[in-house]
Write a protein that holds these residues in place. Structure first.
Motif, PDB file in Angstrom:
ATOM      1  N   GLU A  19      14.761  14.112   3.409  1.00 42.29           N
ATOM      2  CA  GLU A  19      15.458  13.484   2.407  1.00 42.29           C
ATOM      3  C   GLU A  19      16.945  13.092   3.094  1.00 42.29           C
ATOM      4  O   GLU A  19      17.392  14.154   3.693  1.00 42.29           O
ATOM      5  CB  GLU A  19      15.742  14.472   1.051  1.00 42.29           C
ATOM      6  N   PRO A  20      17.377  12.116   2.906  1.00 39.16           N
ATOM      7  CA  PRO A  20      18.708  11.845   3.587  1.00 39.16           C
ATOM      8  C   PRO A  20      19.976  12.680   2.969  1.00 39.16           C
ATOM      9  O   PRO A  20      20.029  12.672   1.664  1.00 39.16           O
ATOM     10  CB  PRO A  20      19.130  10.427   3.304  1.00 39.16           C
ATOM     11  N   GLY A  21      20.969  13.098   3.677  1.00 39.94           N
ATOM     12  CA  GLY A  21      21.878  13.694   3.201  1.00 39.94           C
ATOM     13  C   GLY A  21      23.334  12.724   3.869  1.00 39.94           C
ATOM     14  O   GLY A  21      23.516  11.723   3.630  1.00 39.94           O
ATOM     15  N   GLU A  22      24.080  13.292   4.523  1.00 38.83           N
ATOM     16  CA  GLU A  22      25.302  12.472   5.288  1.00 38.83           C
ATOM     17  C   GLU A  22      24.552  11.644   6.368  1.00 38.83           C
ATOM     18  O   GLU A  22      25.031  10.681   6.543  1.00 38.83           O
ATOM     19  CB  GLU A  22      26.367  13.532   5.798  1.00 38.83           C
ATOM     20  N   ARG A  23      23.328  12.098   6.822  1.00 34.85           N
ATOM     21  CA  ARG A  23      22.772  11.171   7.789  1.00 34.85           C
ATOM     22  C   ARG A  23      21.293  11.179   7.397  1.00 34.85           C
ATOM     23  O   ARG A  23      20.657  11.842   6.729  1.00 34.85           O
ATOM     24  CB  ARG A  23      22.781  11.768   9.228  1.00 34.85           C
TER      25      ARG A  23
ATOM     26  N   HIS B 122       1.016  -1.185  -0.009  1.00 35.35           N
ATOM     27  CA  HIS B 122       0.068  -0.029   0.085  1.00 35.35           C
ATOM     28  C   HIS B 122       0.947   1.112   0.098  1.00 35.35           C
ATOM     29  O   HIS B 122       2.007   1.225   0.675  1.00 35.35           O
ATOM     30  CB  HIS B 122      -0.841   0.063   1.155  1.00 35.35           C
ATOM     31  N   CYS B 123       0.430   2.324  -0.679  1.00 35.11           N
ATOM     32  CA  CYS B 123       1.315   3.520  -0.686  1.00 35.11           C
ATOM     33  C   CYS B 123       0.471   4.703  -0.050  1.00 35.11           C
ATOM     34  O   CYS B 123      -0.600   4.913  -0.358  1.00 35.11           O
ATOM     35  CB  CYS B 123       1.751   3.895  -2.239  1.00 35.11           C
ATOM     36  N   TYR B 124       1.261   5.431   0.563  1.00 36.73           N
ATOM     37  CA  TYR B 124       0.663   6.799   1.147  1.00 36.73           C
ATOM     38  C   TYR B 124       1.211   7.867   0.529  1.00 36.73           C
ATOM     39  O   TYR B 124       2.678   7.932   0.473  1.00 36.73           O
ATOM     40  CB  TYR B 124       1.064   6.603   2.928  1.00 36.73           C
ATOM     41  N   LEU B 125       0.648   8.714  -0.332  1.00 35.83           N
ATOM     42  CA  LEU B 125       0.796   9.775  -0.893  1.00 35.83           C
ATOM     43  C   LEU B 125       0.727  10.963   0.177  1.00 35.83           C
ATOM     44  O   LEU B 125      -0.417  11.296   0.629  1.00 35.83           O
ATOM     45  CB  LEU B 125       0.034  10.111  -2.005  1.00 35.83           C
ATOM     46  N   LEU B 126       2.047  11.651   0.291  1.00 33.49           N
ATOM     47  CA  LEU B 126       2.145  12.777   1.182  1.00 33.49           C
ATOM     48  C   LEU B 126       2.779  13.909   0.577  1.00 33.49           C
ATOM     49  O   LEU B 126       3.405  14.082  -0.616  1.00 33.49           O
ATOM     50  CB  LEU B 126       3.284  12.413   2.275  1.00 33.49           C
ATOM     51  N   GLY B 127       2.382  15.003   1.033  1.00 32.71           N
ATOM     52  CA  GLY B 127       2.819  16.363   0.579  1.00 32.71           C
ATOM     53  C   GLY B 127       4.516  16.673   0.671  1.00 32.71           C
ATOM     54  O   GLY B 127       5.119  15.874   1.430  1.00 32.71           O
ATOM     55  N   PRO B 128       4.913  17.531   0.080  1.00 34.72           N
ATOM     56  CA  PRO B 128       6.389  18.018   0.338  1.00 34.72           C
ATOM     57  C   PRO B 128       6.865  18.517   1.673  1.00 34.72           C
ATOM     58  O   PRO B 128       7.761  18.232   2.043  1.00 34.72           O
ATOM     59  CB  PRO B 128       6.674  19.056  -0.656  1.00 34.72           C
ATOM     60  N   GLU B 129       5.641  18.978   2.634  1.00 38.47           N
ATOM     61  CA  GLU B 129       5.903  19.308   3.934  1.00 38.47           C
ATOM     62  C   GLU B 129       6.307  18.078   4.759  1.00 38.47           C
ATOM     63  O   GLU B 129       6.913  18.371   5.893  1.00 38.47           O
ATOM     64  CB  GLU B 129       4.817  19.824   4.680  1.00 38.47           C
ATOM     65  N   THR B 130       6.206  16.848   4.409  1.00 41.08           N
ATOM     66  CA  THR B 130       6.739  15.875   4.979  1.00 41.08           C
ATOM     67  C   THR B 130       8.193  15.706   5.343  1.00 41.08           C
ATOM     68  O   THR B 130       8.638  15.154   6.209  1.00 41.08           O
ATOM     69  CB  THR B 130       6.314  14.365   4.191  1.00 41.08           C
ATOM     70  N   ALA B 131       9.070  16.366   4.594  1.00 38.19           N
ATOM     71  CA  ALA B 131      10.561  16.388   4.474  1.00 38.19           C
ATOM     72  C   ALA B 131      10.783  17.417   5.538  1.00 38.19           C
ATOM     73  O   ALA B 131      12.144  17.298   6.086  1.00 38.19           O
ATOM     74  CB  ALA B 131      10.943  16.798   3.331  1.00 38.19           C
ATOM     75  N   ASP B 132      10.035  18.131   6.258  1.00 34.02           N
ATOM     76  CA  ASP B 132      10.294  19.061   7.265  1.00 34.02           C
ATOM     77  C   ASP B 132       9.687  19.006   8.612  1.00 34.02           C
ATOM     78  O   ASP B 132      10.180  19.277   9.567  1.00 34.02           O
ATOM     79  CB  ASP B 132      10.214  20.493   7.028  1.00 34.02           C
TER      80      ASP B 132
END
Length: 245
Positions: A165-169, A128-138
């Motif tokens: 979104e992952p960076g170095e961590r 199952h997929c949950y579609l989320l807005g870009p605010e989820t990243a913050d």
């Protein structure tokens, strides 16, 4: 700036169950961050240690994982217009994969994040997929639970997901809330490393058959909870979502 890919993340996954029967687990593994338009291909015999197969994601019938994602997004009125998509997931190892959670960061052509997709699999073969807005990243985004995962948790409830979104961590978290209380907290923490053939080989030696270990671990923890007397919740029939056929 969008993270570089591919990359490997040495990761620690934790689940903490609250309530009358508290329970926690901790599992070490490694995860891939890949660009869906430039999936890595290991040389020769090392290909058995990492393969990305479209049948393992979305409806499993598309020619590529990217096509499966685009089909799902289009069915829900979202277009990326060919923008970059990054996926965090396990790869197939020795022909087997189980991804409790795969995360997709979907960008537009200008590089701006348009949406995040959290793809969940259960041990009964469902997805199952949950579609989320870009605010989820913050900041955490709330979405209703619509998919049966644990046999010891009811379908009712709400998720609060934070999926930067992952960076170095790497640091993502999912909280399940219901009946006015938090029922479960799951986190994934990791550190970034190169996805070179030697690094993949070292990770495979450090975590032998990592994907099977995840699946087996889930089942063993389920047996422990059952032995503690937790009642099994009925599993409703799950109809495929639009764009997941």
């Amino acid at each position: 700036m969008s993270p570089r890919a591919p990359a490997l993340y040495r990761s620690v996954i934790t689940h903490v169950r609250a309530g009358d029967t508290p329970y926690g687990l901790r599992h070490r593994t490694y995860l891939w961050l890949v660009d869906l338009d430039a999936l890595p291909r290991l040389p020769g015999p090392l290909r058995w240690l990492a393969r990305f197969d479209p049948r393992d994601h979305f409806g499993g019938t598309a020619g590529t994982i990217r096509e499966g994602l685009d089909r799902f997004l289009a069915a829900h009125g979202v277009e990326t217009d060919g923008g970059r998509v990054l996926m965090l997931a396990h790869a197939r190892v020795l022909g087997y994969v189980f991804n409790p959670l795969s995360v997709y960061w979907c960008h537009g052509p200008d590089g701006a994040l348009r949406c995040v997709v959290a793809e969940v699999h259960n041990t009964y073969g469902g997805r199952h997929c949950y579609l989320l807005g870009p605010e989820t990243a913050d900041s955490p985004a709330r979405t209703s639970k619509e998919f049966y995962v644990s046999p010891f948790l009811p379908l009712a409830g709400d998720y609060r997901m934070r999926l930067p979104e992952p960076g170095e961590r790497l640091g993502i978290s999912v909280h399940l809330e219901g009946a006015g209380a938090r029922r479960l907290t799951a986190t994934v923490r990791g550190t970034r490393g190169p996805a070179t053939p030697s690094a993949v080989l070292r990770a495979a030696v450090r975590h032998p058959w990592s994907t099977a270990a995840v699946s087996l671990g889930i089942r063993l923890h389920g047996i422990r909870l059952w032995l503690r007397g937790l009642p099994v919740q009925p599993r409703p029939r799950h109809e495929p979502q639009e764009g997941m056929q």
